[in-house]
Design an enzyme around this catalytic site. Structure first.
Site, PDB file in Angstrom:
ATOM      1  N   SER A  47       8.224   3.088   3.438  1.00 23.82           N
ATOM      2  CA  SER A  47       8.238   1.583   2.753  1.00 23.82           C
ATOM      3  C   SER A  47       7.649   0.924   4.045  1.00 23.82           C
ATOM      4  O   SER A  47       8.312  -0.330   4.130  1.00 23.82           O
ATOM      5  CB  SER A  47       9.546   1.215   2.407  1.00 23.82           C
ATOM      6  OG  SER A  47       9.527   0.086   1.652  1.00 23.82           O
ATOM      7  N   SER A  61      10.430  -4.225  -2.216  1.00 24.77           N
ATOM      8  CA  SER A  61       9.532  -3.124  -1.840  1.00 24.77           C
ATOM      9  C   SER A  61       8.671  -2.256  -2.937  1.00 24.77           C
ATOM     10  O   SER A  61       7.893  -1.543  -2.786  1.00 24.77           O
ATOM     11  CB  SER A  61       9.911  -2.087  -0.749  1.00 24.77           C
ATOM     12  OG  SER A  61      10.123  -3.164   0.276  1.00 24.77           O
ATOM     13  N   LYS A  68       5.108  -2.468  -3.455  1.00 27.41           N
ATOM     14  CA  LYS A  68       4.367  -1.649  -2.912  1.00 27.41           C
ATOM     15  C   LYS A  68       3.514  -0.581  -3.860  1.00 27.41           C
ATOM     16  O   LYS A  68       2.480  -0.130  -3.287  1.00 27.41           O
ATOM     17  CB  LYS A  68       4.882  -0.868  -1.703  1.00 27.41           C
ATOM     18  CG  LYS A  68       5.442  -1.590  -0.857  1.00 27.41           C
ATOM     19  CD  LYS A  68       5.987  -0.717   0.528  1.00 27.41           C
ATOM     20  CE  LYS A  68       6.477  -1.667   1.910  1.00 27.41           C
ATOM     21  NZ  LYS A  68       7.456  -2.481   1.678  1.00 27.41           N
TER      22      LYS A  68
END
Length: 476
Positions: free
Chosen positions: A143, A79, A82
């Site tokens: 997230s 993640s 991102k």
């Protein structure tokens, strides 16, 4: 003979002791620099099982590397990807394509994604308008994969593949030479059950990056969009407040002050974990004038969820090492300085990273001042700190020559004006003499009018002085 034998034995003993001393010293230095030892010495309970596969610490203003261990290892950042999606959102806002208040109407696909248990998500309801601001909080605090997809679709008008290409183009632009993105959120496309499907992109591929590349991304994100920390620093935040869809989001960055591994000055950036990437962490913290960025990759194993906490132990420990060793501060002030025996006029203040308790060594090259701190930039696209200067004597000479030039120009103009005036007056006198000329009586000798003589003299003087000015210079 005995004396010679003794000396040979003594010399051999010294060589043996020196050899083992060198081995011991090298081992000590290695142990001191080993991230596991640093973390254990900082008081954290950890083991070799959790030791990160790669790590890096850089200073946020200069991009200089303060610590690196295997920084170019290819790894699945999970993640942390991102952050690139957030970068493109902030860039679109800066370009005026939309604002933080712009709303995104959730689709049936968005709602379906939000209900996939295996993905990290927040609750999304089809038909509801979600502000970009709240979707950014969901992306960077919670997230949320679905919030990331919604933002990506906003940037590219629902062209999912185009957003992936934008991510990879931006990575190249920023100097992330070993990074390839296959999805916008860190979760492989196949896990979205068909509700998110960038056409032409491998559905089963993991994003690939390195600690160095992710540090480069974080450097540019904070440099160009410093408000990023507004969305990465809350430990808890409520989105969609005062609506039926209000939701409390929890941050997984346990190094934020007040959480399990709270670290003084920490205010972001992003955690990430996956079956193939283990537990990862991109962080930033600020103390005084010094802001640091770090990336930790591959802590532990997906099967052991303790890695989610252990990554913060390693991150905090090498932050401590960097903060205690280095500082970012002003090294030179604008104005007159004496450096390396030379009197200089420095055009601006010079800031940089330096090891605490040391003085910088400056280098003068062309018209640039640089300094040697033994550190390198995280990327060749980032330039080391420097300041422009001029040598004081040369500057004074230039200023004097400029003044002289200006003075000569002014004097030249004045001289030509006077020269011209003399010529004009001379011609005028000759014209007046002719105008008032009286014919002499018949048989009388002709006389030259004094006005003519004076006029000719004035004109000749004017012409002569003009020639002198052109050849020699202003006579005034």
């Amino acid at each position: 003979m005995k004396k010679r034998t003794f000396l040979l034995k003594f010399s051999a003993l010294l060589l043996v002791l020196s050899y083992f001393s060198g081995i011991f010293t090298a081992s000590s230095v290695y142990a001191e620099e080993d991230i596991l030892t640093i973390t254990q010495n900082a008081g954290y309970q950890t083991s070799d099982f959790y030791k990160p596969k790669a790590s890096i610490v850089i200073e946020a203003q200069t991009g200089q590397v303060l610590w690196a261990d295997n920084p170019d290892l290819n790894w699945n950042p999970a993640s942390i990807a991102k952050l690139m999606s957030a970068y493109l959102v902030f860039e679109a806002i800066a370009q005026g394509k939309f604002t933080l208040e712009t709303t995104v109407k959730a689709t049936d696909s968005d709602q379906a994604i939000s209900q996939i248990y295996e993905l990290s998500n927040n609750t999304i309801v089809s038909g509801v308008d979600y502000p970009v601001r709240d979707l950014l909080y969901a992306t960077l605090v919670q997230s949320s994969n679905v919030a990331t997809v919604m933002l990506a679709n906003l940037v590219t008008a629902n062209d999912e593949a185009k957003f992936i290409h934008l991510m990879n183009d931006k990575a190249k632009e920023l100097g992330m030479t070993k990074t390839t993105f296959y999805n916008c959120s860190g979760a492989d496309t196949a896990s979205f059950n068909g509700y998110y499907n960038p056409v032409g992109i491998d559905q089963n591929a993991d994003n690939v990056s390195t600690a160095r590349d992710l540090a480069i991304l974080s450097y540019h994100l904070l440099k160009e969009y410093p408000d990023t920390v507004t969305y990465t620093s809350p430990t808890q935040i409520t989105i969609m407040e005062n609506t039926p869809y209000a939701e409390v989001l929890e941050n997984h960055n346990y190094s934020l002050p007040g959480l399990a591994y709270g670290y003084e000055g920490a205010d972001g950036l992003k955690t990430g974990s996956s079956p193939t990437g283990g537990f990862n962490y991109a962080a930033t913290a600020v103390r005084g004038e010094t802001r640091l960025i770090e990336v930790i990759l591959g802590v532990g194993d997906w099967e052991d969820q303790n890695g989610e906490l252990q990554r913060h132990a390693f991150g905090n420990a090498i932050f401590d090492r960097a903060f205690s060793t280095y500082e970012y501060k002003q090294l030179l002030t604008k104005g007159k300085q004496t450096i390396n025996g030379e009197e200089l006029n420095v055009s601006q203040d010079l800031y940089g990273v330096i090891q605490k308790g040391t003085e910088p060594t400056f280098t003068l090259s062309a018209n640039q001042i640089t300094f040697d701190n033994g550190l390198s930039e995280v990327s060749p696209t980032i330039t080391a700190p420097s300041a422009e200067f001029q040598y004081a004597k040369k500057l004074k000479a230039l200023q004097n020559s400029a003044l002289l030039k200006n003075a000569n120009q002014k004097n030249g103009l004045s001289t030509f004006f006077v020269n011209g005036l003399l010529i004009v007056l001379g011609l005028l006198l000759m014209a007046l003499a002719k105008l008032f000329k009286k014919e002499p009586p018949a048989g009388s000798p002709k006389k030259i009018n004094p006005l003519v003589i004076f006029g000719v003299l004035l004109a000749l003087v004017g012409v002569g002085l003009s020639i002198y000015t052109l050849v020699v210079g202003p006579w005034l």
